[in-house]
Structure formats: structure tokens, C-alpha cells
Design an enzyme around this catalytic site. Structure first.
Site, PDB file in Angstrom:
ATOM      1  N   ASP A 189       0.774  -1.103  -0.034  1.00  0.00           N
ATOM      2  CA  ASP A 189       0.068   0.018   0.031  1.00  0.00           C
ATOM      3  C   ASP A 189       1.023   1.221  -0.142  1.00  0.00           C
ATOM      4  O   ASP A 189       1.318   1.525   1.205  1.00  0.00           O
ATOM      5  CB  ASP A 189      -1.120   0.214   1.016  1.00  0.00           C
ATOM      6  N   HIS A 194       0.128   8.047   3.585  1.00  0.00           N
ATOM      7  CA  HIS A 194       1.050   7.432   4.983  1.00  0.00           C
ATOM      8  C   HIS A 194       2.631   7.705   4.567  1.00  0.00           C
ATOM      9  O   HIS A 194       3.476   7.254   5.510  1.00  0.00           O
ATOM     10  CB  HIS A 194       0.776   5.862   4.702  1.00  0.00           C
ATOM     11  N   ILE A 209      -0.433   9.394   8.193  1.00  0.00           N
ATOM     12  CA  ILE A 209      -1.095   8.736   9.233  1.00  0.00           C
ATOM     13  C   ILE A 209      -0.754   7.199   8.847  1.00  0.00           C
ATOM     14  O   ILE A 209      -0.213   6.692   7.808  1.00  0.00           O
ATOM     15  CB  ILE A 209      -2.402   8.998   9.210  1.00  0.00           C
ATOM     16  N   GLY A 212      -4.436   2.071   7.918  1.00  0.00           N
ATOM     17  CA  GLY A 212      -5.587   1.269   8.765  1.00  0.00           C
ATOM     18  C   GLY A 212      -5.218  -0.181   8.738  1.00  0.00           C
ATOM     19  O   GLY A 212      -5.003  -0.842   9.826  1.00  0.00           O
TER      20      GLY A 212
HETATM   21  C1  LIG Z   1     -11.845  -1.411   0.095  1.00  0.00           C
HETATM   22  C2  LIG Z   1     -10.581  -1.234   0.809  1.00  0.00           C
HETATM   23  C3  LIG Z   1      -9.317  -0.344   0.370  1.00  0.00           C
HETATM   24  C4  LIG Z   1      -9.064   0.605   1.382  1.00  0.00           C
HETATM   25  C5  LIG Z   1      -7.911   1.780   0.745  1.00  0.00           C
HETATM   26  C6  LIG Z   1      -7.834   2.409   1.647  1.00  0.00           C
HETATM   27  C7  LIG Z   1      -6.241   2.721   1.629  1.00  0.00           C
HETATM   28  C8  LIG Z   1      -5.230   3.173   2.818  1.00  0.00           C
HETATM   29  O1  LIG Z   1      -4.061   3.401   2.517  1.00  0.00           O
HETATM   30  C9  LIG Z   1      -5.959   4.255   3.620  1.00  0.00           C
HETATM   31  C10 LIG Z   1      -6.033   4.162   4.865  1.00  0.00           C
HETATM   32  O2  LIG Z   1      -5.500   3.256   5.636  1.00  0.00           O
HETATM   33  S1  LIG Z   1      -6.459   5.483   5.925  1.00  0.00           S
HETATM   34  C11 LIG Z   1      -6.183   4.991   7.750  1.00  0.00           C
HETATM   35  C12 LIG Z   1      -6.983   4.135   8.345  1.00  0.00           C
HETATM   36  N1  LIG Z   1      -8.345   4.845   8.651  1.00  0.00           N
HETATM   37  C13 LIG Z   1      -8.731   5.862   9.634  1.00  0.00           C
HETATM   38  O3  LIG Z   1      -7.580   6.271  10.016  1.00  0.00           O
HETATM   39  C14 LIG Z   1      -9.886   6.411   9.561  1.00  0.00           C
HETATM   40  C15 LIG Z   1     -10.296   6.661  11.059  1.00  0.00           C
HETATM   41  N2  LIG Z   1     -11.645   6.901  11.204  1.00  0.00           N
HETATM   42  C16 LIG Z   1     -11.879   8.474  11.151  1.00  0.00           C
HETATM   43  O4  LIG Z   1     -11.157   9.266  11.058  1.00  0.00           O
HETATM   44  C17 LIG Z   1     -13.477   8.858  11.449  1.00  0.00           C
HETATM   45  O5  LIG Z   1     -14.004   7.795  12.105  1.00  0.00           O
HETATM   46  C18 LIG Z   1     -13.956   8.838   9.859  1.00  0.00           C
HETATM   47  C19 LIG Z   1     -13.667   9.944   9.217  1.00  0.00           C
HETATM   48  C20 LIG Z   1     -14.079   7.716   9.298  1.00  0.00           C
HETATM   49  C21 LIG Z   1     -15.836   9.252  10.286  1.00  0.00           C
HETATM   50  O6  LIG Z   1     -15.681  10.178  11.430  1.00  0.00           O
HETATM   51  P1  LIG Z   1     -16.881  11.147  11.158  1.00  0.00           P
HETATM   52  O7  LIG Z   1     -16.809  12.163   9.912  1.00  0.00           O
HETATM   53  O8  LIG Z   1     -16.766  12.243  12.432  1.00  0.00           O
HETATM   54  O9  LIG Z   1     -18.057  10.439  10.904  1.00  0.00           O
HETATM   55  P2  LIG Z   1     -19.441  10.386  12.066  1.00  0.00           P
HETATM   56  O10 LIG Z   1     -19.933  11.396  12.430  1.00  0.00           O
HETATM   57  O11 LIG Z   1     -18.527   9.521  13.423  1.00  0.00           O
HETATM   58  O12 LIG Z   1     -20.223   8.958  11.559  1.00  0.00           O
HETATM   59  C22 LIG Z   1     -20.906   9.594  10.128  1.00  0.00           C
HETATM   60  C23 LIG Z   1     -21.628   8.229   9.666  1.00  0.00           C
HETATM   61  O13 LIG Z   1     -20.445   7.549   9.303  1.00  0.00           O
HETATM   62  C24 LIG Z   1     -20.520   6.087   9.816  1.00  0.00           C
HETATM   63  N3  LIG Z   1     -18.980   5.923   9.972  1.00  0.00           N
HETATM   64  C25 LIG Z   1     -18.170   6.516  10.887  1.00  0.00           C
HETATM   65  N4  LIG Z   1     -16.977   5.963  10.614  1.00  0.00           N
HETATM   66  C26 LIG Z   1     -17.265   4.977   9.963  1.00  0.00           C
HETATM   67  C27 LIG Z   1     -16.182   3.933   9.511  1.00  0.00           C
HETATM   68  N5  LIG Z   1     -14.801   3.854   9.909  1.00  0.00           N
HETATM   69  N6  LIG Z   1     -16.587   3.040   8.496  1.00  0.00           N
HETATM   70  C28 LIG Z   1     -17.862   3.006   8.202  1.00  0.00           C
HETATM   71  N7  LIG Z   1     -18.677   3.732   8.410  1.00  0.00           N
HETATM   72  C29 LIG Z   1     -18.373   4.805   9.498  1.00  0.00           C
HETATM   73  C30 LIG Z   1     -21.044   6.375  11.052  1.00  0.00           C
HETATM   74  O14 LIG Z   1     -21.742   5.093  11.579  1.00  0.00           O
HETATM   75  C31 LIG Z   1     -22.194   7.538  10.858  1.00  0.00           C
HETATM   76  O15 LIG Z   1     -23.197   6.664  10.109  1.00  0.00           O
HETATM   77  P3  LIG Z   1     -24.716   6.523  10.674  1.00  0.00           P
HETATM   78  O16 LIG Z   1     -25.140   7.882  11.164  1.00  0.00           O
HETATM   79  O17 LIG Z   1     -25.552   5.976   9.827  1.00  0.00           O
HETATM   80  O18 LIG Z   1     -24.522   5.662  11.630  1.00  0.00           O
END
Ligand SMILES: CCCCCCC[C@@H](O)CC(=O)SCCNC(=O)CCNC(=O)[C@H](O)C(C)(C)COP(=O)(O)OP(=O)(O)OC[C@H]1O[C@@H](n2cnc3c(N)ncnc32)[C@H](O)[C@@H]1OP(=O)(O)O
Length: 283
Positions: A189, A194, A209, A212
Site C-alpha cells: 500500500d 502514509h 497517518i 489502517g
Molecule cells: C476496500 C479497501 C480499500 C482501502 C483503501 C484504503 C487505502 C489506505 O491506504 C487508507 C488508509 O489506511 S486510511 C487510515 C485508516 N483509516 C482511518 O484512519 C480512519 C479513522 N476514522 C476516522 O477518522 C473517522 O471515524 C471517520 C472520518 C471515518 C468518520 O468520522 P466522522 O466524519 O466524524 O463520522 P461520524 O459522524 O462519526 O459518522 C458519520 C456516519 O459514518 C459512519 N461511519 C463512521 N466511521 C465509519 C467507518 N470507519 N466506517 C464506516 N462507516 C463509518 C457512522 O456510523 C455514521 O453513520 P450513521 O449515522 O448512519 O451511523
């Protein structure tokens, strides 16, 4: 339109044949911090060939392990700028302990696209079989695409795992290295989020960062080591939701509640949740 659910949902992303060998598994484990105690027999089962065992989370990265280009988020009905993408959720179910070498074929499809208003959640499901056609593992992954909601689709599910009211049965502290993401990117990746400070800043982060899937693997290993005596063969699956970003060098604090056939886990950094909805399933 960057997301057209009528095209995306159910779309096949095709079939890929790939292989892995012990050196890939060793690199993966080392990129998760294995071998920090090189005289421990358990650690050497991750970090050297004799008795090598494979963390089940390796199955998630194995198909793209040799990739050297950044991922593209370009699928039928989905066209998204990589800077908007965060890994949302990840799940793997292994149908047997993963072998140290294999040739496998994986078929992937988009199973769901959810409209969270301010974001889109795109879910992929994949099934991997070995060269004899026998099932190896299945995965379910989602990406959280910031700013891509509002296309009028279903909102989909919310977080679903409720933790027991009692104190955790185990608390595990796992440090990460400042260079953890630079190591982990060698596992396929090369997303600049990152590694490239300018890209990370443009995506809204003060510095690069951690992947994940690196946190996912580190916590799976920590729980296997801390609760299951380092025996990966007891694990049939591992699922998580990425709830907050981790910066390389931070210490992960995992709390674990033991149930009959599963371990419920939550992981935080300085009381900030980073993994929620996290379940390690046992055979
Ligand atoms: C297919 C695979 C391919 C992958 C390719 C990826 C390539 C990689 O290189 C990329 C990475 O590794 S990125 C690093 C790993 N991920 C992260 O660090 C994300 C961490 N999470 C966040 O920052 C916040 O939770 C965030 C920003 C995700 C959400 O926070 P908020 O915007 O504050 O949202 P919130 O108000 O809490 O919720 C809104 C609605 O979204 C749903 N939700 C929240 N987090 C979720 C998540 N992680 N996954 C899925 N759904 C999520 C909530 O449930 C909410 O929906 P609802 O109201 O219907 O419940």
C-alpha cells in the site's frame, strides 16, 4: 457523477491470481513489529522460517502485496480522489489457517454503497480460493470517502458491537515505531497519505497517518499474543471499524473482553478510540 450506486452495487471487480511465499509473510509480520523480542519462541514463529505461522490478517494484504503504485479508487460507478479516502472497516474470515506459501485466486465485487450525507461508504466483498479451488478466506472491506455523500442512496448500518459493562479481561499496550508506516508501505500500500507530508496535509492531516491495515494487523497480533499465547491457529476471523487515525510512533491500548467463541476488542490512543466494532472470532 463520482458515485453512481445503480452501476456500482453488485459490480464485479474481477478475479486476480496471486501467490505468496514465506519471505512475504515474514516481511508482513516484521512490518507489524514482530521480532521486537528476538529471543522469544513465540516471536520467532512470526519472524523466522522454522515453525512459521501466518497471521490471518495477511490474507487481506496478500492479493496486492507486490503492488508498488498507489491504489486507485476507480471502479464501475465509483471515481474518487485518493486524498478523500480513508479505510473504513475491514473483516476477514479464514476457512482454515493460512499456509506459509500459496497460489490463490480472489474474486471481488462491490456489495454496497451507502450515503452518509457528508461521506460515502463503499463496501467490497471478496472470496479467495487456493489453486485446487478450495476456499481459503473471505473478506469484507469498506472505504469512507469524505465529501462524497449526498447522492441519495441508503444510509446503511451504524456501529453494531456493544461492549460488556464490566472491566476488560485484558489490557494490552503496543507501541508503534515512528517509521512504522514507511515499513508497512512495502506490504503493497503505497498510498502517499502514509508517507508524503504534503499529501497528508492536503488531505487534512498534520503529518502522514498509519495505514489502517497496519493498525489492524498489529492489534490482531497483540490480542493473539496477549490472550491466545501466540497461537494464530485459534483465530477464524478478525473484524474492525477504523474509528480514528493513528500516527506512527503512538502507543495502541487494546482492551479485550473474553466471550465463549469471540474476543471483543476496543483500541485507543490516549483515550481517543481508533478501533471500534472489533471482534476476533475463535474456531
Ligand atoms: C476496500 C479497501 C480499500 C482501502 C483503501 C484504503 C487505502 C489506505 O491506504 C487508507 C488508509 O489506511 S486510511 C487510515 C485508516 N483509516 C482511518 O484512519 C480512519 C479513522 N476514522 C476516522 O477518522 C473517522 O471515524 C471517520 C472520518 C471515518 C468518520 O468520522 P466522522 O466524519 O466524524 O463520522 P461520524 O459522524 O462519526 O459518522 C458519520 C456516519 O459514518 C459512519 N461511519 C463512521 N466511521 C465509519 C467507518 N470507519 N466506517 C464506516 N462507516 C463509518 C457512522 O456510523 C455514521 O453513520 P450513521 O449515522 O448512519 O451511523
Amino acid at each position: 457523477m463520482p458515485i453512481d450506486p445503480s452501476v456500482a452495487i453488485g459490480a464485479s471487480l474481477g478475479e486476480t491470481t496471486f501467490e505468496w511465499m514465506p519471505s512475504d509473510v515474514l516481511l508482513y509480520h516484521l512490518a507489524l513489529g514482530a521480532g521486537a523480542n528476538p529471543t522469544s519462541e513465540v516471536e520467532l514463529r512470526y519472524a523466522t522460517e522454522p515453525d512459521l505461522q501466518v497471521l490471518p490478517t495477511f490474507g487481506v494484504v496478500a492479493p496486492n502485496f507486490k503492488r508498488t503504485k498507489p491504489p486507485a479508487v476507480s471502479y464501475p460507478g465509483v471515481e474518487i480522489d485518493l486524498a478523500k479516502v480513508l479505510h473504513g472497516q475491514q473483516e476477514i474470515t479464514v476457512h482454515r489457517p493460512l499456509p506459509v506459501r500459496a497460489t490463490a485466486t480472489i474474486s471481488t465485487r462491490i456489495s454496497d454503497v451507502y450515503d452518509k450525507g457528508k461521506a460515502a461508504v463503499i463496501v467490497q466483498e471478496a472470496t479467495a480460493v487456493d489453486s485446487a479451488g478450495e476456499p481459503l478466506y473471505t473478506t469484507r472491506s469498506s472505504i469512507f470517502a469524505r465529501g462524497e455523500g449526498g447522492f441519495g442512496g441508503s444510509r446503511g448500518p451504524s456501529a453494531s458491537v456493544e461492549l460488556p459493562g464490566r472491566a476488560p479481561d485484558f489490557v494490552l499496550e503496543t507501541p508503534t515505531l515512528p517509521q512504522q508506516a514507511l515499513l508497512y508501505r512495502l506490504c503493497g500500500d503505497r498510498n502517499p497519505l502514509h508517507s508524503d507530508p504534503a499529501f497528508a496535509a492536503a488531505a487534512g492531516f498534520p503529518r502522514p497517518i498509519l495505514h489502517g491495515l497496519c493498525t489492524y494487523g498489529i492489534v490482531c497480533k497483540a490480542v493473539v499474543d496477549g490472550v491466545l499465547g501466540g497461537d494464530v491457529s485459534q483465530v477464524s476471523g478478525f473484524a474492525t471499524r477504523f474509528a480514528g487515525v493513528v500516527y506512527p510512533g503512538e502507543t495502541l491500548r487494546s482492551q479485550v473482553w473474553q466471550e465463549d467463541k469471540r474476543l471483543l476488542v476496543t483500541c485507543s490512543v490516549d483515550d481517543r478510540p481508533v478501533l471500534t466494532d472489533t471482534v476476533l472470532s475463535l474456531w
